[in-house]
Design an enzyme around this catalytic site. Structure first.
Site, PDB file in Angstrom:
ATOM      1  N   MET A 120       0.929  -1.146   0.009  1.00 60.63           N
ATOM      2  CA  MET A 120      -0.208   0.100  -0.121  1.00 60.63           C
ATOM      3  C   MET A 120       0.878   1.251  -0.143  1.00 60.63           C
ATOM      4  SD  MET A 120      -3.299  -1.530   2.458  1.00 60.63           S
ATOM      5  CE  MET A 120      -4.132   0.154   2.129  1.00 60.63           C
ATOM      6  N   CYS A 121       1.230   1.663   1.191  1.00 64.32           N
ATOM      7  CA  CYS A 121       1.825   3.117   1.254  1.00 64.32           C
ATOM      8  C   CYS A 121       3.086   2.844   0.993  1.00 64.32           C
ATOM      9  CB  CYS A 121       1.561   3.701   2.717  1.00 64.32           C
ATOM     10  SG  CYS A 121      -0.045   4.096   3.182  1.00 64.32           S
ATOM     11  N   VAL A 122       3.936   1.974   1.214  1.00 60.62           N
ATOM     12  CA  VAL A 122       5.427   1.660   0.767  1.00 60.62           C
ATOM     13  C   VAL A 122       5.448   1.888  -0.723  1.00 60.62           C
ATOM     14  CG1 VAL A 122       7.416   0.170   0.644  1.00 60.62           C
ATOM     15  CG2 VAL A 122       6.066   0.840   2.762  1.00 60.62           C
TER      16      VAL A 122
END
Length: 196
Positions: A120-122
Site C-alpha cells: 500500500m503506502c510503501v
C-alpha cells in the site's frame, strides 16, 4: 537485487505507527522490522541524510485515526532541519503533501524507503518516487505487511512475507531492492543546512 548500492541522501520512513507495530494489531515480525528501521534511522541521522517520518492521518474509526493512540509514531523523532514529520491522508506520500518540494529543496536525488504497508503506502510512495526520477532503494527486510486472508474460490491465505515480496516485484526493474537494511548507506544531500 542489488547487493551494494551507492549511498542515498534521504530515508523515508513510512507509517511506523503504533497501530501497526504494537499490540494485537501488529504486523508479523514487527519487532524485527523495528530493529531494522531503528538501525536505518540511526545511520541516516549520523550521516546527515534527510529523514522524513511519514504519519498517516487515518479516518474516524480506523486503527490509525488522527489523534488516537494507534496514530502515534512508534519511533522517537529528533525534529530539526534534516528530520521532519510529514502528515498524509493517501497511500502515496507525494499526493497533496510537500514531499517532492522538500526533497528537491535540499537536492535529494536518491532515497531509501522503509516501513508499512508493503503493498500500500510503501509501494505507492516508491512508485511515484520512481516516476519523478528519484533513485529508489528498497531494503527487503525493512518493510512489512499483514497476511492476506483466504478468499473463497480465489486463494488460500497469503503469508505477509509473500505479499511483501510481490509488492517489491510489482515495482518493476527500476527500483533497487537490497536483501538487508544493513546494506543501505547514507550521505548528506548537497543542500543540507549547516550549523556554522
Amino acid at each position: 537485487m542489488s547487493k551494494n548500492p551507492s549511498p542515498v541522501e534521504a530515508l523515508i520512513i513510512v507509517d511506523v505507527q503504533s497501530a501497526f507495530v504494537s499490540g494485537d494489531g501488529a504486523v508479523p515480525a514487527a519487532a524485527e522490522l523495528l530493529e531494522r528501521v531503528t538501525d536505518l534511522l540511526a545511520r541516516a541521522r549520523a550521516s546527515g541524510a534527510l529523514v522524513v517520518h511519514l504519519q498517516n492521518d487515518g479516518a474516524e474509526g480506523e486503527d490509525d485515526e488522527l489523534g488516537s493512540p494507534g496514530w502515534e509514531l512508534h519511533l522517537p523523532v529528533e525534529p530539526g532541519p534534516t528530520e521532519i514529520v510529514l502528515h498524509k491522508t493517501a497511500d502515496d506520500a507525494f499526493e497533496e503533501t510537500p514531499l517532492e518540494d522538500l526533497l528537491d529543496k535540499v537536492g535529494v536525488e536518491s532515497l531509501a524507503i522503509c516501513g508499512l504497508l508493503s503493498e500500500m503506502c510503501v509501494s505507492a510512495t516508491a512508485r511515484t518516487a520512481l516516476d519523478l526520477e528519484y533513485r529508489v532503494v528498497l531494503p527487503h527486510d525493512a518493510h512489512a505487511t499483514y497476511d492476506i486472508p483466504a478468499a473463497p474460490d480465489i486463494s488460500e491465505e497469503v503469508p505477509a512475507a509473500v505479499a511483501s515480496r510481490v509488492a517489491e516485484w510489482a515495482l518493476g526493474d527500476e527500483v533497487e531492492i537490497v536483501p538487508r537494511a544493513a546494506q543501505v548507506s547514507f550521505t548528506a544531500p548537497p543542500g543540507t543546512p549547516t550549523s556554522d
